[in-house]
Write a protein that holds these residues in place. Sequence first.
Motif, PDB file in Angstrom:
ATOM      1  N   PHE A  39       0.849  -1.188   0.000  1.00  0.00           N
ATOM      2  CA  PHE A  39       0.000   0.000   0.000  1.00  0.00           C
ATOM      3  C   PHE A  39       0.885   1.238   0.000  1.00  0.00           C
ATOM      4  O   PHE A  39       1.852   1.315   0.750  1.00  0.00           O
ATOM      5  N   ASN A  40       0.581   2.163  -0.853  1.00  0.00           N
ATOM      6  CA  ASN A  40       1.331   3.411  -0.939  1.00  0.00           C
ATOM      7  C   ASN A  40       0.432   4.564  -0.495  1.00  0.00           C
ATOM      8  O   ASN A  40      -0.394   5.043  -1.268  1.00  0.00           O
ATOM      9  N   PRO A  41       0.589   4.993   0.764  1.00  0.00           N
ATOM     10  CA  PRO A  41      -0.324   6.003   1.307  1.00  0.00           C
ATOM     11  C   PRO A  41      -0.217   7.361   0.614  1.00  0.00           C
ATOM     12  O   PRO A  41      -1.146   8.159   0.656  1.00  0.00           O
ATOM     13  N   PHE A  42       0.901   7.616  -0.057  1.00  0.00           N
ATOM     14  CA  PHE A  42       1.094   8.913  -0.702  1.00  0.00           C
ATOM     15  C   PHE A  42       0.185   9.086  -1.907  1.00  0.00           C
ATOM     16  O   PHE A  42      -0.110  10.187  -2.329  1.00  0.00           O
ATOM     17  N   CYS A  43      -0.211   7.957  -2.478  1.00  0.00           N
ATOM     18  CA  CYS A  43      -0.970   8.025  -3.718  1.00  0.00           C
ATOM     19  C   CYS A  43      -2.268   7.228  -3.621  1.00  0.00           C
ATOM     20  O   CYS A  43      -3.177   7.418  -4.412  1.00  0.00           O
ATOM     21  N   GLY A  44      -2.352   6.346  -2.626  1.00  0.00           N
ATOM     22  CA  GLY A  44      -3.531   5.504  -2.487  1.00  0.00           C
ATOM     23  C   GLY A  44      -3.471   4.228  -3.307  1.00  0.00           C
ATOM     24  O   GLY A  44      -4.479   3.560  -3.504  1.00  0.00           O
ATOM     25  N   ASP A  45      -2.283   3.891  -3.799  1.00  0.00           N
ATOM     26  CA  ASP A  45      -2.138   2.668  -4.600  1.00  0.00           C
ATOM     27  C   ASP A  45      -2.164   1.431  -3.703  1.00  0.00           C
ATOM     28  O   ASP A  45      -1.532   1.408  -2.651  1.00  0.00           O
ATOM     29  N   GLU A  46      -2.887   0.431  -4.166  1.00  0.00           N
ATOM     30  CA  GLU A  46      -2.925  -0.857  -3.467  1.00  0.00           C
ATOM     31  C   GLU A  46      -2.557  -1.933  -4.460  1.00  0.00           C
ATOM     32  O   GLU A  46      -3.045  -1.921  -5.590  1.00  0.00           O
TER      33      GLU A  46
ATOM     34  N   GLY B 166      -5.050   1.607  -8.281  1.00  0.00           N
ATOM     35  CA  GLY B 166      -4.062   2.657  -8.094  1.00  0.00           C
ATOM     36  C   GLY B 166      -3.879   3.472  -9.350  1.00  0.00           C
ATOM     37  O   GLY B 166      -4.642   3.364 -10.308  1.00  0.00           O
ATOM     38  N   CYS B 167      -2.837   4.262  -9.342  1.00  0.00           N
ATOM     39  CA  CYS B 167      -2.571   5.158 -10.453  1.00  0.00           C
ATOM     40  C   CYS B 167      -1.960   4.397 -11.622  1.00  0.00           C
ATOM     41  O   CYS B 167      -1.605   3.224 -11.512  1.00  0.00           O
ATOM     42  N   SER B 168      -1.815   5.090 -12.718  1.00  0.00           N
ATOM     43  CA  SER B 168      -1.297   4.453 -13.931  1.00  0.00           C
ATOM     44  C   SER B 168       0.113   3.896 -13.744  1.00  0.00           C
ATOM     45  O   SER B 168       0.427   2.823 -14.254  1.00  0.00           O
ATOM     46  N   ILE B 169       0.948   4.598 -12.983  1.00  0.00           N
ATOM     47  CA  ILE B 169       2.321   4.137 -12.786  1.00  0.00           C
ATOM     48  C   ILE B 169       2.350   2.833 -11.990  1.00  0.00           C
ATOM     49  O   ILE B 169       3.034   1.880 -12.362  1.00  0.00           O
ATOM     50  N   SER B 170       1.598   2.796 -10.902  1.00  0.00           N
ATOM     51  CA  SER B 170       1.612   1.585 -10.073  1.00  0.00           C
ATOM     52  C   SER B 170       1.008   0.405 -10.826  1.00  0.00           C
ATOM     53  O   SER B 170       1.486  -0.725 -10.716  1.00  0.00           O
ATOM     54  N   LYS B 171      -0.022   0.669 -11.601  1.00  0.00           N
ATOM     55  CA  LYS B 171      -0.663  -0.425 -12.345  1.00  0.00           C
ATOM     56  C   LYS B 171       0.224  -0.947 -13.463  1.00  0.00           C
ATOM     57  O   LYS B 171       0.302  -2.153 -13.704  1.00  0.00           O
TER      58      LYS B 171
ATOM     59  N   VAL C  71       7.986  11.916  -6.406  1.00  0.00           N
ATOM     60  CA  VAL C  71       6.832  11.428  -5.657  1.00  0.00           C
ATOM     61  C   VAL C  71       6.247  10.176  -6.324  1.00  0.00           C
ATOM     62  O   VAL C  71       5.566   9.370  -5.695  1.00  0.00           O
ATOM     63  N   ARG C  72       6.551   9.989  -7.604  1.00  0.00           N
ATOM     64  CA  ARG C  72       6.032   8.834  -8.348  1.00  0.00           C
ATOM     65  C   ARG C  72       6.913   7.597  -8.258  1.00  0.00           C
ATOM     66  O   ARG C  72       6.512   6.518  -8.701  1.00  0.00           O
ATOM     67  N   ILE C  73       8.096   7.769  -7.710  1.00  0.00           N
ATOM     68  CA  ILE C  73       9.007   6.622  -7.626  1.00  0.00           C
ATOM     69  C   ILE C  73       8.394   5.543  -6.733  1.00  0.00           C
ATOM     70  O   ILE C  73       8.474   4.349  -7.023  1.00  0.00           O
ATOM     71  N   LYS C  74       7.733   5.982  -5.672  1.00  0.00           N
ATOM     72  CA  LYS C  74       7.075   5.022  -4.775  1.00  0.00           C
ATOM     73  C   LYS C  74       5.992   4.231  -5.501  1.00  0.00           C
ATOM     74  O   LYS C  74       5.775   3.062  -5.216  1.00  0.00           O
ATOM     75  N   CYS C  75       5.301   4.874  -6.417  1.00  0.00           N
ATOM     76  CA  CYS C  75       4.263   4.185  -7.200  1.00  0.00           C
ATOM     77  C   CYS C  75       4.896   3.079  -8.043  1.00  0.00           C
ATOM     78  O   CYS C  75       4.371   1.976  -8.143  1.00  0.00           O
ATOM     79  N   ALA C  76       6.034   3.405  -8.641  1.00  0.00           N
ATOM     80  CA  ALA C  76       6.716   2.436  -9.504  1.00  0.00           C
ATOM     81  C   ALA C  76       7.294   1.281  -8.695  1.00  0.00           C
ATOM     82  O   ALA C  76       7.331   0.143  -9.154  1.00  0.00           O
TER      83      ALA C  76
HETATM   84 ZN    ZN Z   1       0.568   5.997  -7.540  1.00  0.00          ZN
END
Ligand code: ZN
Length: 159
Positions: free
Chosen positions: A43-50, A72-77, A133-138
């Motif tokens: 879970f990435n609380p900064f973006c809400g990605d699960e 989650g966002c496009s990057i995490s997906k 901030v998007r590195i965590k998503c990736a």
């Molecule tokens: Zn994200």
Amino acid sequence: MAKSQEFDFGELDELYREVILAHYRNPKNRRQIEHADIRCEGFNPFCGDEVVIHLKLDEQERVAEVGHQGQGCSISKASVSMLTEFLKGKTLREGEALSHVFHQMMRGASLSGEELEAMGELKAFQGVRKFPVRIKCALLAWAALEDSLREYHSRSKHS
Ligand code: ZN
């Protein structure tokens, strides 16, 4: 204010953008796996990605089946889509090794030609480094994978 949910691809190089969007729009291995051997959750609380990844192994500890769920966002997906594509048929060690190289790449370390080659489409995430901030998503799916593999190894040592 633009919420972080949708990534602004404006400054991302065309090639990277295309690869990431293709996986985002048409994610690979998006399904539930019954009787999984390993469950990875992040879970990435900064973006809400699960992210939830399930792995089923064969006797040689190769990934026989892999599937992911979550939102989650496009990057995490896109990241979890590529990760699961890579893992198919690979050993857990190979998965860990690639995760290590991927983390290094996202930290901005320079990779050898061989390592870059192994990255394949994952190279697209190099473009995301410009957006800290998007590195965590990736990295979310990879961090989840590493955590659960560590747990898996310590469990199998004791049994
Ligand atoms: Zn994200």
